[in-house]
Design a protein around this motif. Structure first.
Motif, PDB file in Angstrom:
ATOM      1  N   PRO A 235       0.816  -1.219   0.000  1.00  0.00           N
ATOM      2  CA  PRO A 235       0.000   0.000   0.000  1.00  0.00           C
ATOM      3  C   PRO A 235       0.845   1.263   0.000  1.00  0.00           C
ATOM      4  O   PRO A 235       1.886   1.347   0.649  1.00  0.00           O
ATOM      5  CB  PRO A 235      -0.792  -0.129   1.307  1.00  0.00           C
ATOM      6  N   VAL A 236       0.379   2.257  -0.743  1.00  0.00           N
ATOM      7  CA  VAL A 236       0.981   3.590  -0.744  1.00  0.00           C
ATOM      8  C   VAL A 236      -0.151   4.623  -0.664  1.00  0.00           C
ATOM      9  O   VAL A 236      -1.324   4.293  -0.854  1.00  0.00           O
ATOM     10  CB  VAL A 236       1.837   3.836  -2.012  1.00  0.00           C
ATOM     11  N   LYS A 237       0.210   5.849  -0.391  1.00  0.00           N
ATOM     12  CA  LYS A 237      -0.785   6.909  -0.278  1.00  0.00           C
ATOM     13  C   LYS A 237      -1.582   7.028  -1.576  1.00  0.00           C
ATOM     14  O   LYS A 237      -1.015   7.018  -2.671  1.00  0.00           O
ATOM     15  CB  LYS A 237      -0.094   8.241   0.029  1.00  0.00           C
TER      16      LYS A 237
ATOM     17  N   GLY B  46       8.332   7.134   8.437  1.00  0.00           N
ATOM     18  CA  GLY B  46       8.517   5.808   7.874  1.00  0.00           C
ATOM     19  C   GLY B  46       7.235   5.035   7.647  1.00  0.00           C
ATOM     20  O   GLY B  46       7.293   3.873   7.236  1.00  0.00           O
ATOM     21  N   ASN B  47       6.097   5.653   7.892  1.00  0.00           N
ATOM     22  CA  ASN B  47       4.805   5.006   7.623  1.00  0.00           C
ATOM     23  C   ASN B  47       3.929   6.005   6.871  1.00  0.00           C
ATOM     24  O   ASN B  47       2.985   6.576   7.415  1.00  0.00           O
ATOM     25  CB  ASN B  47       4.142   4.570   8.924  1.00  0.00           C
ATOM     26  N   PRO B  48       4.237   6.256   5.601  1.00  0.00           N
ATOM     27  CA  PRO B  48       3.603   7.365   4.882  1.00  0.00           C
ATOM     28  C   PRO B  48       2.117   7.193   4.591  1.00  0.00           C
ATOM     29  O   PRO B  48       1.396   8.181   4.461  1.00  0.00           O
ATOM     30  CB  PRO B  48       4.394   7.444   3.572  1.00  0.00           C
ATOM     31  N   ALA B  49       1.620   5.958   4.492  1.00  0.00           N
ATOM     32  CA  ALA B  49       0.235   5.750   4.065  1.00  0.00           C
ATOM     33  C   ALA B  49      -0.714   5.412   5.198  1.00  0.00           C
ATOM     34  O   ALA B  49      -1.898   5.754   5.128  1.00  0.00           O
ATOM     35  CB  ALA B  49       0.173   4.648   3.005  1.00  0.00           C
ATOM     36  N   LEU B  50      -0.230   4.744   6.251  1.00  0.00           N
ATOM     37  CA  LEU B  50      -1.150   4.117   7.204  1.00  0.00           C
ATOM     38  C   LEU B  50      -0.829   4.441   8.661  1.00  0.00           C
ATOM     39  O   LEU B  50      -1.235   3.702   9.556  1.00  0.00           O
ATOM     40  CB  LEU B  50      -1.122   2.597   7.010  1.00  0.00           C
ATOM     41  N   SER B  51      -0.142   5.534   8.923  1.00  0.00           N
ATOM     42  CA  SER B  51       0.284   5.832  10.285  1.00  0.00           C
ATOM     43  C   SER B  51      -0.904   6.106  11.207  1.00  0.00           C
ATOM     44  O   SER B  51      -1.626   7.101  11.043  1.00  0.00           O
ATOM     45  CB  SER B  51       1.218   7.042  10.297  1.00  0.00           C
ATOM     46  N   SER B  52      -1.115   5.250  12.191  1.00  0.00           N
ATOM     47  CA  SER B  52      -2.168   5.499  13.175  1.00  0.00           C
ATOM     48  C   SER B  52      -1.778   6.645  14.098  1.00  0.00           C
ATOM     49  O   SER B  52      -2.649   7.372  14.594  1.00  0.00           O
ATOM     50  CB  SER B  52      -2.433   4.226  13.985  1.00  0.00           C
ATOM     51  N   ALA B  53      -0.472   6.825  14.325  1.00  0.00           N
ATOM     52  CA  ALA B  53      -0.014   7.921  15.185  1.00  0.00           C
ATOM     53  C   ALA B  53      -0.331   9.272  14.547  1.00  0.00           C
ATOM     54  O   ALA B  53      -0.859  10.179  15.206  1.00  0.00           O
ATOM     55  CB  ALA B  53       1.487   7.793  15.433  1.00  0.00           C
ATOM     56  N   ARG B  54      -0.010   9.426  13.274  1.00  0.00           N
ATOM     57  CA  ARG B  54      -0.306  10.679  12.586  1.00  0.00           C
ATOM     58  C   ARG B  54      -1.811  10.876  12.454  1.00  0.00           C
ATOM     59  O   ARG B  54      -2.333  11.982  12.655  1.00  0.00           O
ATOM     60  CB  ARG B  54       0.359  10.677  11.207  1.00  0.00           C
ATOM     61  N   CYS B  55      -2.530   9.817  12.130  1.00  0.00           N
ATOM     62  CA  CYS B  55      -3.979   9.917  11.963  1.00  0.00           C
ATOM     63  C   CYS B  55      -4.658  10.327  13.267  1.00  0.00           C
ATOM     64  O   CYS B  55      -5.646  11.070  13.256  1.00  0.00           O
ATOM     65  CB  CYS B  55      -4.524   8.591  11.455  1.00  0.00           C
ATOM     66  N   GLY B  56      -4.125   9.856  14.401  1.00  0.00           N
ATOM     67  CA  GLY B  56      -4.726  10.195  15.686  1.00  0.00           C
ATOM     68  C   GLY B  56      -4.699  11.673  16.001  1.00  0.00           C
ATOM     69  O   GLY B  56      -5.503  12.163  16.812  1.00  0.00           O
TER      70      GLY B  56
ATOM     71  N   ARG C 116       0.530  -4.584   4.596  1.00  0.00           N
ATOM     72  CA  ARG C 116      -0.636  -5.139   3.910  1.00  0.00           C
ATOM     73  C   ARG C 116      -1.731  -5.472   4.914  1.00  0.00           C
ATOM     74  O   ARG C 116      -2.914  -5.170   4.691  1.00  0.00           O
ATOM     75  CB  ARG C 116      -0.226  -6.399   3.148  1.00  0.00           C
ATOM     76  N   ALA C 117      -1.329  -6.084   6.016  1.00  0.00           N
ATOM     77  CA  ALA C 117      -2.312  -6.427   7.049  1.00  0.00           C
ATOM     78  C   ALA C 117      -2.936  -5.181   7.648  1.00  0.00           C
ATOM     79  O   ALA C 117      -4.117  -5.182   8.044  1.00  0.00           O
ATOM     80  CB  ALA C 117      -1.642  -7.263   8.133  1.00  0.00           C
ATOM     81  N   GLU C 118      -2.156  -4.098   7.708  1.00  0.00           N
ATOM     82  CA  GLU C 118      -2.670  -2.869   8.303  1.00  0.00           C
ATOM     83  C   GLU C 118      -3.755  -2.218   7.456  1.00  0.00           C
ATOM     84  O   GLU C 118      -4.595  -1.487   7.991  1.00  0.00           O
ATOM     85  CB  GLU C 118      -1.502  -1.899   8.553  1.00  0.00           C
ATOM     86  N   VAL C 119      -3.762  -2.468   6.154  1.00  0.00           N
ATOM     87  CA  VAL C 119      -4.864  -1.960   5.332  1.00  0.00           C
ATOM     88  C   VAL C 119      -6.177  -2.602   5.772  1.00  0.00           C
ATOM     89  O   VAL C 119      -7.194  -1.933   5.957  1.00  0.00           O
ATOM     90  CB  VAL C 119      -4.625  -2.231   3.837  1.00  0.00           C
ATOM     91  N   PHE C 120      -6.145  -3.923   5.961  1.00  0.00           N
ATOM     92  CA  PHE C 120      -7.362  -4.626   6.376  1.00  0.00           C
ATOM     93  C   PHE C 120      -7.790  -4.217   7.785  1.00  0.00           C
ATOM     94  O   PHE C 120      -8.983  -4.239   8.105  1.00  0.00           O
ATOM     95  CB  PHE C 120      -7.139  -6.136   6.326  1.00  0.00           C
ATOM     96  N   ALA C 121      -6.821  -3.849   8.634  1.00  0.00           N
ATOM     97  CA  ALA C 121      -7.138  -3.458  10.006  1.00  0.00           C
ATOM     98  C   ALA C 121      -7.550  -1.997  10.118  1.00  0.00           C
ATOM     99  O   ALA C 121      -8.141  -1.595  11.124  1.00  0.00           O
ATOM    100  CB  ALA C 121      -5.928  -3.716  10.912  1.00  0.00           C
ATOM    101  N   ASN C 122      -7.252  -1.211   9.101  1.00  0.00           N
ATOM    102  CA  ASN C 122      -7.536   0.220   9.145  1.00  0.00           C
ATOM    103  C   ASN C 122      -9.031   0.489   9.061  1.00  0.00           C
ATOM    104  O   ASN C 122      -9.806  -0.313   8.529  1.00  0.00           O
ATOM    105  CB  ASN C 122      -6.811   0.925   7.996  1.00  0.00           C
ATOM    106  N   GLU C 123      -9.444   1.646   9.536  1.00  0.00           N
ATOM    107  CA  GLU C 123     -10.862   1.982   9.534  1.00  0.00           C
ATOM    108  C   GLU C 123     -11.450   2.083   8.131  1.00  0.00           C
ATOM    109  O   GLU C 123     -12.658   1.894   7.944  1.00  0.00           O
ATOM    110  CB  GLU C 123     -11.078   3.295  10.289  1.00  0.00           C
TER     111      GLU C 123
ATOM    112  N   PRO D 168       4.906 -16.259  10.631  1.00  0.00           N
ATOM    113  CA  PRO D 168       3.594 -16.120  11.257  1.00  0.00           C
ATOM    114  C   PRO D 168       2.812 -14.950  10.671  1.00  0.00           C
ATOM    115  O   PRO D 168       3.374 -14.083  10.009  1.00  0.00           O
ATOM    116  CB  PRO D 168       3.940 -15.868  12.733  1.00  0.00           C
ATOM    117  N   GLU D 169       1.533 -14.945  10.916  1.00  0.00           N
ATOM    118  CA  GLU D 169       0.666 -13.898  10.407  1.00  0.00           C
ATOM    119  C   GLU D 169       1.091 -12.544  10.981  1.00  0.00           C
ATOM    120  O   GLU D 169       1.329 -12.423  12.182  1.00  0.00           O
ATOM    121  CB  GLU D 169      -0.783 -14.194  10.787  1.00  0.00           C
ATOM    122  N   PRO D 170       1.201 -11.514  10.159  1.00  0.00           N
ATOM    123  CA  PRO D 170       1.649 -10.205  10.645  1.00  0.00           C
ATOM    124  C   PRO D 170       0.686  -9.609  11.667  1.00  0.00           C
ATOM    125  O   PRO D 170      -0.540  -9.806  11.585  1.00  0.00           O
ATOM    126  CB  PRO D 170       1.699  -9.348   9.382  1.00  0.00           C
ATOM    127  N   ARG D 171       1.241  -8.862  12.603  1.00  0.00           N
ATOM    128  CA  ARG D 171       0.432  -8.165  13.596  1.00  0.00           C
ATOM    129  C   ARG D 171       0.526  -6.668  13.335  1.00  0.00           C
ATOM    130  O   ARG D 171       1.608  -6.084  13.433  1.00  0.00           O
ATOM    131  CB  ARG D 171       0.907  -8.487  15.010  1.00  0.00           C
TER     132      ARG D 171
END
Length: 527
Positions: A360-362, A393-403, A479-486, A509-512
């Motif tokens: 995933p990218v922006k 280092g997390n340009p598309a899916l940063s939960s910290a920036r989004c918060g 990739r897993a974070e896209v599915f976990a994202n809102e 193992p499955e990514p967390r």
């Protein structure tokens, strides 16, 4: 709509709306005209002036499947261009699951249709060794999804043709402004663990920007038919009706991508859409800067079968608005990382998808929305760079920036100063970082760009050093974070269409989500 399942069709193509799921919302009925079709949906359907509404209103017999609909289009001074994608991966044609995304230009029922104004999507199944159009009108079966520009509204209208058990029935679902209303709570939920969304139209699950989508918007358009690499059909023979469609106007995926860009450019330029967006809250307007609304996918340009060195997209590591460069990974190092992570593409069993480093990218639509904010003087380029530099280092899916979006005040005057005060009062590391970016004179846009360029230089050195398994592990996590994202929590549709599309390989193992972080010296930090 799934049309923008990749176009949520989104695919990501038209990107890519969403899952092939039933539409359960109650519908009112609105007659387009007595001699034409009856379209179910919002009561204002009769006020639409797009090409779909005009075509249906002018039809003495209502088209009940894609062949009848295309037949009606063929009687118009219009052209239909077809793009073709394998929903289960480039090398899994044997599954028989393909989508056709078709764009229309010319004049339809008296309505001028420019490139990017009119798209429709439909799907295939297999019957023995035959590849067939999926047009059996089972109850609630999605037969066609459509998006059409309404020149009177200055918005896109969204339609579906669904089976009722006997034939196809037409539904008008809503428009671009309705999508803005549906996604109003996105990333601003009262209870983030139990997000809620508007119920105006299913298409809001994928077309969050209000226009056409294609997840694989940039070349090489992973899993799409291109002139250089036609999709393998794995021995399946297209039925005559499908063969005719593929033989008439099948073209390179880049043509579809270009028309998706044109459609979104038209939406961004629309006075009506700009007014609709300005009518939303400040947090909603700034959301594409802090958080994802849509999502694009990027990868190495060469297919894995070429066995060339892998070139990882730098947009995976740093936002291209800050810096970009070529990042080369040796093929043996990449293959070793896949083996270490037990990577396997579902159904085909191959160690990877068609292209390496697919992630995933922006989204281009999010970038365009931020550019519009700058043009409208809602923010300036310095503010944009200050925000993008947070969790670089997390340009598309940063939960910290989004918060941090929730700290943006709604006061009309002096909101930046109030935002700075809210950041200062927060104990979150991301808030402290953005506070420093906004208040320290040395942290200007050029400084952020230099920091980003230095980070990519560090990434280049580390990726060429040999051991890249941690970075491929981070790729799997993203990739897993896209599915976990809102953006993937809307129960009526998700942009990556789980269950319908198969896009990424699995790892063990499955990514967390959130477990690994990437620092500014391009090292992987584990919990």
């Amino acid at each position: 709509m799934r049309l923008w399942r990749n176009v949520c069709v989104a695919l990501l193509v038209l990107v890519a709306a969403c899952a092939r799921m039933p539409e359960d919302a109650p519908a009112q009925v609105s007659e387009l005209k007595p001699a034409g079709c009856v379209t179910q949906g919002p009561a204002n359907a009769a006020a639409n002036h797009d090409a779909v509404a005009a075509l249906l209103a002018a039809s003495s017999e209502c088209p009940s499947n894609v062949l009848e609909f295309r037949g009606r289009l063929e009687r118009e001074p219009a052209k239909v261009a077809t793009a073709f994608v394998d929903n289960r991966g480039f090398h899994n044609g044997v599954a028989g699951s393909f989508s056709l995304f078709e764009s229309v230009t010319g004049v339809v029922a008296g309505v001028p249709v420019a490139p990017g104004d009119f798209f429709f999507g439909h799907f295939t199944d297999k019957r023995g060794t035959e590849l067939v159009l999926a047009q059996t009108p089972e109850d609630k079966a999605l037969l066609i999804e459509l998006i059409a520009w309404d020149p009177a509204k200055g918005l896109f209208n969204f339609y579906e043709l669904r089976g009722d058990g006997t034939r196809g029935q037409w539904f008008y679902r809503g428009d671009s402004a309705d999508i803005l209303r549906d996604i109003a709570p996105l990333h601003r939920q009262d209870d983030p663990e139990h997000p809620v969304f508007g119920q105006r139209l299913r298409c809001s699950g994928c077309h969050l920007g209000g226009g056409p989508i294609m997840k694989e918007l940039e070349a090489p358009h992973n899993d799409w038919w291109t002139m250089a690499r036609p999709l393998p059909l794995a021995g399946l023979t297209p039925e005559p009706a499908l063969a005719r469609i593929l033989g008439q106007g099948l073209g390179d995926a880049e043509r579809l991508a270009m028309r998706v860009r044109q459609g979104n450019a038209r939406l961004e330029a629309s006075v009506a859409f700009r007014a609709a967006r300005k009518g939303r809250t400040r947090q909603e307007r700034l959301r594409p800067l802090f958080c994802p609304e849509e999502m694009n996918l990027a990868s190495d340009a060469m297919p894995n079968e070429a066995r060339a060195a892998v070139k990882a997209p730098s947009a995976f590591f740093v936002d291209p608005r800050l810096a970009s460069r070529e990042l080369v990974v040796s093929r043996p190092s990449y293959d070793a990382a896949l083996r270490a992570l037990k990577s396997a593409f579902p159904e085909s069993g191959q160690p990877d998808g068609d292209h390496a480093w697919l992630g995933p990218v922006k989204a281009a639509a999010d970038v365009a929305a931020v550019a519009a904010l700058v043009r409208e003087h809602a923010v300036d380029e310095e503010f944009v760079a200050d925000v993008l530099a947070v969790d670089m280092g997390n340009p598309a899916l940063s939960s910290a920036r989004c918060g941090l979006l929730r700290l943006v005040p709604e006061d009309a005057h002096g909101w930046v100063a109030a935002f700075v005060r809210a950041l200062a009062a927060s104990k979150e590391p991301a808030a402290r970082e953005l506070h420093a970016n906004l208040t320290e004179p040395a942290r200007h846009a050029a400084w952020h760009r230099a920091q980003a360029a230095a980070m990519l230089e560090a990434c280049s050195r580390r990726l060429q050093a040999g051991e890249i398994t941690p970075y491929v592990e981070l790729l799997a996590q993203r990739r897993a974070e896209v599915f976990a994202n809102e953006i993937s929590k809307n129960p009526r549709g998700q942009i990556l269409e789980p269950g319908f599309r198969v896009i990424f390989p699995d790892v063990t193992p499955e990514p967390r989500p959130g477990a690994l972080t990437l620092t500014r010296d391009c090292t992987i930090v584990r919990p």
